[in-house]
Design a protein around this motif. Structure first.
Motif, PDB file in Angstrom:
ATOM      1  N   GLY A   1       0.791  -0.933  -0.046  1.00  0.00           N
ATOM      2  CA  GLY A   1      -0.052   0.068   0.100  1.00  0.00           C
ATOM      3  C   GLY A   1       0.720   1.312   0.026  1.00  0.00           C
ATOM      4  N   PHE A   2       0.133   2.279   0.668  1.00  0.00           N
ATOM      5  CA  PHE A   2       0.857   3.449   0.359  1.00  0.00           C
ATOM      6  C   PHE A   2       0.826   4.374   1.887  1.00  0.00           C
ATOM      7  N   LEU A   3       2.010   5.296   2.113  1.00  0.00           N
ATOM      8  CA  LEU A   3       1.801   5.813   3.217  1.00  0.00           C
ATOM      9  C   LEU A   3       2.106   7.298   2.972  1.00  0.00           C
ATOM     10  N   ALA A   4       1.349   8.281   3.638  1.00  0.00           N
ATOM     11  CA  ALA A   4       1.520   9.682   3.662  1.00  0.00           C
ATOM     12  C   ALA A   4       2.582  10.129   4.742  1.00  0.00           C
ATOM     13  N   VAL A   5       3.613  10.592   4.451  1.00  0.00           N
ATOM     14  CA  VAL A   5       4.485  11.179   5.235  1.00  0.00           C
ATOM     15  C   VAL A   5       4.757  12.544   5.475  1.00  0.00           C
ATOM     16  N   SER A   6       4.717  12.847   6.720  1.00  0.00           N
ATOM     17  CA  SER A   6       4.702  14.300   7.072  1.00  0.00           C
ATOM     18  C   SER A   6       6.020  15.119   6.513  1.00  0.00           C
ATOM     19  N   GLY A   7       5.774  16.331   5.780  1.00  0.00           N
ATOM     20  CA  GLY A   7       6.561  17.140   5.181  1.00  0.00           C
ATOM     21  C   GLY A   7       7.247  16.688   3.942  1.00  0.00           C
ATOM     22  N   LYS A   8       6.633  15.671   3.546  1.00  0.00           N
ATOM     23  CA  LYS A   8       7.006  14.930   2.173  1.00  0.00           C
ATOM     24  C   LYS A   8       5.893  15.011   0.945  1.00  0.00           C
ATOM     25  N   PRO A   9       6.355  15.732  -0.159  1.00  0.00           N
ATOM     26  CA  PRO A   9       5.482  16.004  -1.119  1.00  0.00           C
ATOM     27  C   PRO A   9       4.815  14.644  -1.910  1.00  0.00           C
ATOM     28  N   ALA A  10       5.575  13.503  -1.773  1.00  0.00           N
ATOM     29  CA  ALA A  10       5.369  12.503  -2.580  1.00  0.00           C
ATOM     30  C   ALA A  10       4.943  11.145  -1.715  1.00  0.00           C
ATOM     31  N   ARG A  11       4.112  10.344  -2.332  1.00  0.00           N
ATOM     32  CA  ARG A  11       3.484   9.221  -1.735  1.00  0.00           C
ATOM     33  C   ARG A  11       4.591   8.056  -1.539  1.00  0.00           C
ATOM     34  N   HIS A  12       4.400   7.651  -0.508  1.00  0.00           N
ATOM     35  CA  HIS A  12       5.447   6.365   0.047  1.00  0.00           C
ATOM     36  C   HIS A  12       4.842   4.997  -0.068  1.00  0.00           C
ATOM     37  N   VAL A  13       5.313   4.098  -1.017  1.00  0.00           N
ATOM     38  CA  VAL A  13       4.898   2.592  -1.393  1.00  0.00           C
ATOM     39  C   VAL A  13       5.792   1.851  -0.322  1.00  0.00           C
ATOM     40  N   ILE A  14       4.890   1.003   0.420  1.00  0.00           N
ATOM     41  CA  ILE A  14       5.326  -0.157   1.013  1.00  0.00           C
ATOM     42  C   ILE A  14       5.052  -1.292   0.676  1.00  0.00           C
ATOM     43  N   GLN A  15       5.908  -2.267   0.596  1.00  0.00           N
ATOM     44  CA  GLN A  15       5.542  -3.700  -0.261  1.00  0.00           C
ATOM     45  C   GLN A  15       6.327  -4.682   0.961  1.00  0.00           C
ATOM     46  N   ALA A  16       5.613  -5.615   1.307  1.00  0.00           N
ATOM     47  CA  ALA A  16       6.007  -6.671   2.094  1.00  0.00           C
ATOM     48  C   ALA A  16       5.502  -8.172   1.577  1.00  0.00           C
ATOM     49  N   VAL A  17       6.546  -8.914   1.460  1.00  0.00           N
ATOM     50  CA  VAL A  17       6.420 -10.534   1.129  1.00  0.00           C
ATOM     51  C   VAL A  17       7.086 -11.104   2.168  1.00  0.00           C
ATOM     52  N   GLY A  18       6.281 -11.684   3.138  1.00  0.00           N
ATOM     53  CA  GLY A  18       6.643 -12.345   4.349  1.00  0.00           C
ATOM     54  C   GLY A  18       7.233 -11.005   5.058  1.00  0.00           C
ATOM     55  N   THR A  19       8.453 -11.055   5.640  1.00  0.00           N
ATOM     56  CA  THR A  19       8.904 -10.165   6.468  1.00  0.00           C
ATOM     57  C   THR A  19      10.154  -9.391   5.575  1.00  0.00           C
ATOM     58  N   ARG A  20       9.876  -9.708   4.191  1.00  0.00           N
ATOM     59  CA  ARG A  20      10.881  -8.736   3.388  1.00  0.00           C
ATOM     60  C   ARG A  20      10.243  -7.458   2.938  1.00  0.00           C
ATOM     61  N   VAL A  21      10.599  -6.449   3.295  1.00  0.00           N
ATOM     62  CA  VAL A  21       9.901  -5.264   2.907  1.00  0.00           C
ATOM     63  C   VAL A  21      10.741  -4.286   2.010  1.00  0.00           C
ATOM     64  N   GLU A  22       9.985  -3.480   1.099  1.00  0.00           N
ATOM     65  CA  GLU A  22      10.607  -2.745   0.370  1.00  0.00           C
ATOM     66  C   GLU A  22       9.749  -1.254   0.582  1.00  0.00           C
ATOM     67  N   ARG A  23      10.509  -0.282   0.562  1.00  0.00           N
ATOM     68  CA  ARG A  23       9.683   1.157   0.662  1.00  0.00           C
ATOM     69  C   ARG A  23      10.358   2.199  -0.354  1.00  0.00           C
ATOM     70  N   TYR A  24       9.777   2.934  -0.947  1.00  0.00           N
ATOM     71  CA  TYR A  24      10.370   4.262  -1.909  1.00  0.00           C
ATOM     72  C   TYR A  24       9.120   4.957  -2.086  1.00  0.00           C
ATOM     73  N   PHE A  25       9.473   6.407  -2.304  1.00  0.00           N
ATOM     74  CA  PHE A  25       8.647   7.319  -2.801  1.00  0.00           C
ATOM     75  C   PHE A  25       8.341   7.088  -4.428  1.00  0.00           C
ATOM     76  N   ASP A  26       7.082   7.201  -4.721  1.00  0.00           N
ATOM     77  CA  ASP A  26       6.786   6.810  -6.361  1.00  0.00           C
ATOM     78  C   ASP A  26       6.281   8.149  -7.094  1.00  0.00           C
ATOM     79  N   ARG A  27       5.518   8.972  -6.482  1.00  0.00           N
ATOM     80  CA  ARG A  27       5.015  10.313  -7.269  1.00  0.00           C
ATOM     81  C   ARG A  27       4.458  11.006  -6.108  1.00  0.00           C
ATOM     82  N   PRO A  28       4.437  12.552  -6.572  1.00  0.00           N
ATOM     83  CA  PRO A  28       3.669  13.440  -5.971  1.00  0.00           C
ATOM     84  C   PRO A  28       2.589  13.312  -5.598  1.00  0.00           C
ATOM     85  N   TRP A  29       1.979  13.584  -4.423  1.00  0.00           N
ATOM     86  CA  TRP A  29       0.642  13.452  -4.058  1.00  0.00           C
ATOM     87  C   TRP A  29      -0.042  14.531  -5.173  1.00  0.00           C
ATOM     88  N   LYS A  30      -1.539  14.075  -5.685  1.00  0.00           N
ATOM     89  CA  LYS A  30      -2.112  15.100  -6.533  1.00  0.00           C
ATOM     90  C   LYS A  30      -2.984  15.898  -5.721  1.00  0.00           C
TER      91      LYS A  30
END
Length: 335
Positions: free
Chosen positions: A277-306
């Motif tokens: 899914g996605f997170l909204a991070v304070s002070g950041k204009p971009a959406r933050h993606v979080i992906q987990a398969v088991g306990t392997r987690v990947e996170r990154y900013f993908d695009r600015p919020w509309k």
């Protein structure tokens, strides 16, 4: 007229199907590719990720998202009308790519290509199964000896995984870089022994492979159904009561790493199969993606919020039926 080729991309939750689709679009070499993306649950994450990726072929009008179900269960209601609409466009696609839910069985979908209105116009160029190599190598989909000894033995994860392999024309052993050579060789041998003659396995990292291989199998899979056995051949449909999905809304967060830690703890405590899914991070204009398969987690900013988007987070949780929803929600929210 030449039939339009369609490629079905299958594979268990988090194996790398959406990453493969994005790779195919990035290297489409001018071909017009239409996407049908199906997810298990009410909220679609994969289609939104593709639409936001910035690749020309990922434009909204080239993506059809079918949420809240599994294509193998909703063929008549959703898939067939969608296919007909794509084919009836003034400028139909050169190739159709269908990304199924990680819990979908591919064979019922292949059967749908016998529908009279599309059989003369489309052929299944191939079924591509993406395998999470570390998960498969660790026995994630295998039954334990204790489970097999029970008279009521039932492992829906194993059945879905085996059905996806049995229907495939090509196997991508994704995340192969996370295994050493010996483990990868053993996995390749073990999976190869379960495949139909002629089906090849390719180790991949980030689902990267020459698109001409994936989109040029010429398998005509709809003409070869008898050679693609399924655990559910004798059933009228496919029951997904073994799995469930729900979404958790999160207010804006200050520290996405803290959410990751809470997510890992919840995954371990409740045996969650997939979290994304996605997170909204304070002070950041971009959406933050979080992906987990088991306990392997990947996170990154993908695009600015509309401008018209509500800046809140949404996490989709998928697991075996019986998840303790209230406990998982409390854990993710840090309550």
């Amino acid at each position: 007229m030449r039939k339009i080729p369609a490629t079905i991309i299958t594979g268990f939750l988090g194996a790398g199907k959406t990453t493969l689709v994005r790779h195919l679009l990035t290297h489409s070499r001018g071909r017009r590719i239409a996407l049908i993306v199906n997810e298990f649950g009410d909220i679609g994450v994969d289609g939104e990720l593709l639409a936001a990726c910035g690749v020309p072929g990922c434009a909204d009008d080239n993506i059809v998202e079918l949420a809240n179900g599994c294509l193998c269960c909703t063929v008549a209601d959703e898939f067939l009308p969608t296919m007909q609409a794509l084919l009836d466009r003034p400028n139909p696609p050169d190739h159709i790519v269908i990304e199924t839910s990680g819990l979908a069985l591919p064979k019922p979908l292949v059967k749908a290509f016998h529908w009279p209105e599309i059989r003369s116009r489309v052929t299944v160029d191939g079924v591509v199964a993406v395998v999470d190599s570390p998960a498969a190598a660790s026995g994630r989909f295998a039954s334990t000896p204790e489970e097999m000894a029970r008279p009521d033995h039932d492992n829906p994860l194993e059945e879905v995984f085996e059905d996806q392999l049995a229907c495939a024309d090509l196997i991508l052993l994704n995340k192969a870089d996370l295994l050493d050579e010996a483990a990868l060789a053993a996995l390749r041998e073990g999976i190869g022994a379960r495949l139909r003659p002629g089906v090849k396995t390719h180790p991949t990292r980030l689902s990267a492979i020459d698109p001409l291989v994936v989109l040029g199998l010429s398998a005509a899979a709809e003409e070869d159904l008898a050679a693609r056995p399924s655990h559910h051949d004798a059933e009228d449909g496919h029951d997904h009561d073994d799995f469930e999905s729900f979404a958790v809304r999160l207010p804006m967060v200050d520290d996405p790493a803290a959410v990751e830690s809470r997510a890992i703890a919840a995954i371990e405590a409740h045996d969650i199969l997939r979290l994304k899914g996605f997170l909204a991070v304070s002070g950041k204009p971009a959406r933050h993606v979080i992906q987990a398969v088991g306990t392997r987690v990947e996170r990154y900013f993908d695009r600015p919020w509309k401008a018209d988007e509500e800046r809140v987070g949404t996490l989709v949780v998928i697991g075996r039926t019986g998840l303790d929803r209230s406990a998982i929600e409390a854990a993710l929210l840090g309550l």
